[in-house]
Motif scaffolding. Structure first.
Motif, PDB file in Angstrom:
ATOM      1  N   GLU A 174      44.750  71.856  21.737  1.00  0.00           N
ATOM      2  CA  GLU A 174      45.112  71.586  23.132  1.00  0.00           C
ATOM      3  C   GLU A 174      44.516  72.635  24.078  1.00  0.00           C
ATOM      4  N   ALA A 175      44.312  73.868  23.587  1.00  0.00           N
ATOM      5  CA  ALA A 175      43.712  74.899  24.443  1.00  0.00           C
ATOM      6  C   ALA A 175      42.189  74.819  24.457  1.00  0.00           C
ATOM      7  N   GLY A 176      41.622  73.935  23.712  1.00  0.00           N
ATOM      8  CA  GLY A 176      40.167  73.764  23.670  1.00  0.00           C
ATOM      9  C   GLY A 176      39.468  74.798  22.833  1.00  0.00           C
ATOM     10  N   GLU A 177      40.211  75.526  22.004  1.00  0.00           N
ATOM     11  CA  GLU A 177      39.596  76.526  21.173  1.00  0.00           C
ATOM     12  C   GLU A 177      38.982  75.888  19.923  1.00  0.00           C
ATOM     13  N   GLN A 178      38.118  76.657  19.296  1.00  0.00           N
ATOM     14  CA  GLN A 178      37.481  76.163  18.084  1.00  0.00           C
ATOM     15  C   GLN A 178      38.497  76.175  16.937  1.00  0.00           C
TER      16      GLN A 178
END
Length: 442
Positions: free
Chosen positions: A72-76
């Protein structure tokens, strides 16, 4: 329409040892131990597996929660996590696409893996953790349960068989004593130490042993009382019978005097027989063994019986083979004389005697011996269905035969008639062989 009968194959006979109490107890203990070990093993396996899988599931869901936050945070996404990974089990994928979270243990390239998956924009977001150590823990537990169960079953079986064997040994001892009592050894006792001390707790085997000893003692006491009574009665009758015999001899000649003398003589013979039986019962008889040629002894008995009137003149004697026997001559003559007198008194002519080696056979052609005599041997004054009994002659013959070590058997011939077979111990002379001669039987 008549249906054909279906024949069942015969049952194979089981070995006799399968009927023993030890074998049955061993089977029962083994079955119960296996059932108990299986039940405990299943309970432990289910409990530990549930706990181990629960811990792995919590770890997988926690990892899935962290991966979801990163997505959800767009992290890998970290290794072991991703959207719709190809290794994700189809059932878990469908559950995640439907909007639910779940876990599943699966094999990933030969490695146990705990998968956790949840919904992510209409797709399945999954994370995996290594389940190898948990699987090893469960497998090790199963092996430990199996090994400990085998050891527990073996130890319990050994202890159980040992305990049961102690009981069966005491039961066998009690049964052996019962057989000895049945064979006439009234001095036999179990003497279980548990029955001697009333303060000690007694089990069922001790109670049975004590009851058997009490029964044997009571039976022995009654038989001894009967033997003493028989001996006392016979002894007390001798004096008045002697006087009565002397008085009968003073009677004037005639039929009444003959009848009185005949009855007195019968009473004297009966008294002597009772005294002889009392001595046989008491076991006080001693034998005077000597070497005797059997055929001449039997021939003298036949001549004496014919002369005294107890046997008829048409009695035949056949000597197939003579033999030398080691016996008490007087007692042997008593046995053969009683058998011959019984054959003439209770059987029918012709009466045949046969000497075949150490075996003497006395046969008549009457109705044969009654069933009770064939089954249980001679019994004193026993009558069968109102018929005339066999008196004391056969009882004395059987007792004297036992004293001299001979075997006396009673049977009925196939074509009618009673057959008494007396087998004596044959004397075998072993001399120093000369000129290659072998030991011979005289």
């Amino acid at each position: 329409m008549k249906l054909p009968r279906i024949s069942r194959p015969p049952r194979l006979p089981l070995p006799r040892w399968t009927a023993t109490l030890t074998w049955k107890s061993a089977v029962f203990i083994t079955v119960m131990c296996c059932a108990l070990a299986s039940l405990l093993g299943v309970l432990v396996h289910v409990s530990v597996t549930r706990q181990t899988v629960g811990e792995a599931r919590h770890k997988a869901l926690d990892r899935l929660a962290d991966v979801t936050q990163m997505y959800e945070a767009g992290e890998q996404l970290p290794p072991g996590a991703g959207l719709d990974p190809p290794e994700l089990p189809p059932s878990l994928r469908r559950l995640a696409v439907s909007g639910k979270r779940g876990t599943l243990v699966d094999d990933d390239h030969g490695r146990p893996t705990m998968w956790a998956a949840g919904p992510a924009d209409g797709r399945a977001l999954a994370a995996e953790i290594d389940y190898t150590q948990s699987a090893r823990t469960i497998n090790g537990l199963d092996k430990a349960i199996l090994g400990s169960s085998i050891l527990a079953i073996g130890a319990t079986l050994l202890v159980g068989v040992f305990a049961v064997t102690r009981i069966t040994r005491r039961l066998h001892q009690t049964a052996t004593v019962a057989r000895r009592i049945d064979a006439g050894d009234l001095d036999a006792r179990v003497n279980d130490p548990r029955t001697k001390d009333p303060s000690r707790p007694q089990d069922e085997v001790a109670i049975v042993a004590g009851a058997l000893d009490t029964m044997a003692s009571t039976l022995q006491g009654k038989l001894l009382s009967e033997q003493r009574f028989t001996a006392d009665v016979a002894h007390e009758l001798r004096t008045p019978l002697t006087g009565l015999h002397a008085a009968a001899e003073l009677l004037p000649a005639g039929r009444p005097a003959e009848l009185v003398r005949d009855r007195v003589q019968a009473m004297r013979s009966l008294t002597e027989d009772l005294l002889e039986i009392s001595r046989l019962d008491a076991g006080s008889e001693t034998v005077d063994l000597d070497m005797q040629q059997l055929a001449p002894v039997v021939e003298r008995v036949v001549r004496a019986s014919v002369a005294s009137g107890t046997a008829e003149a048409d009695t035949t004697l056949t000597v197939v083979r003579d033999a030398c026997v080691e016996t008490d001559k007087r007692r042997l003559e008593r046995v053969i004389g009683n058998l011959l007198a019984n054959a003439h008194k209770h059987g029918k002519a012709p009466v045949e005697l046969t000497v075949h080696g150490p075996v003497v056979t006395v046969r008549d052609h009457g109705t044969g011996y009654p069933d009770y005599l064939l089954d249980h041997g001679p019994q004193r004054f026993r009558t069968d269905a109102g018929n005339k009994g066999h008196g004391l002659g056969l009882t004395i013959a059987a007792g004297q035969a036992a004293v001299i070590g001979a075997e006396l058997r009673f049977a009925n011939a196939a074509d009618g008639g009673a057959v008494a077979r007396l087998e004596l111990p044959e004397y075998v002379s072993f001399e120093a062989p000369e000129s290659g001669e072998r030991p011979h039987a005289e």
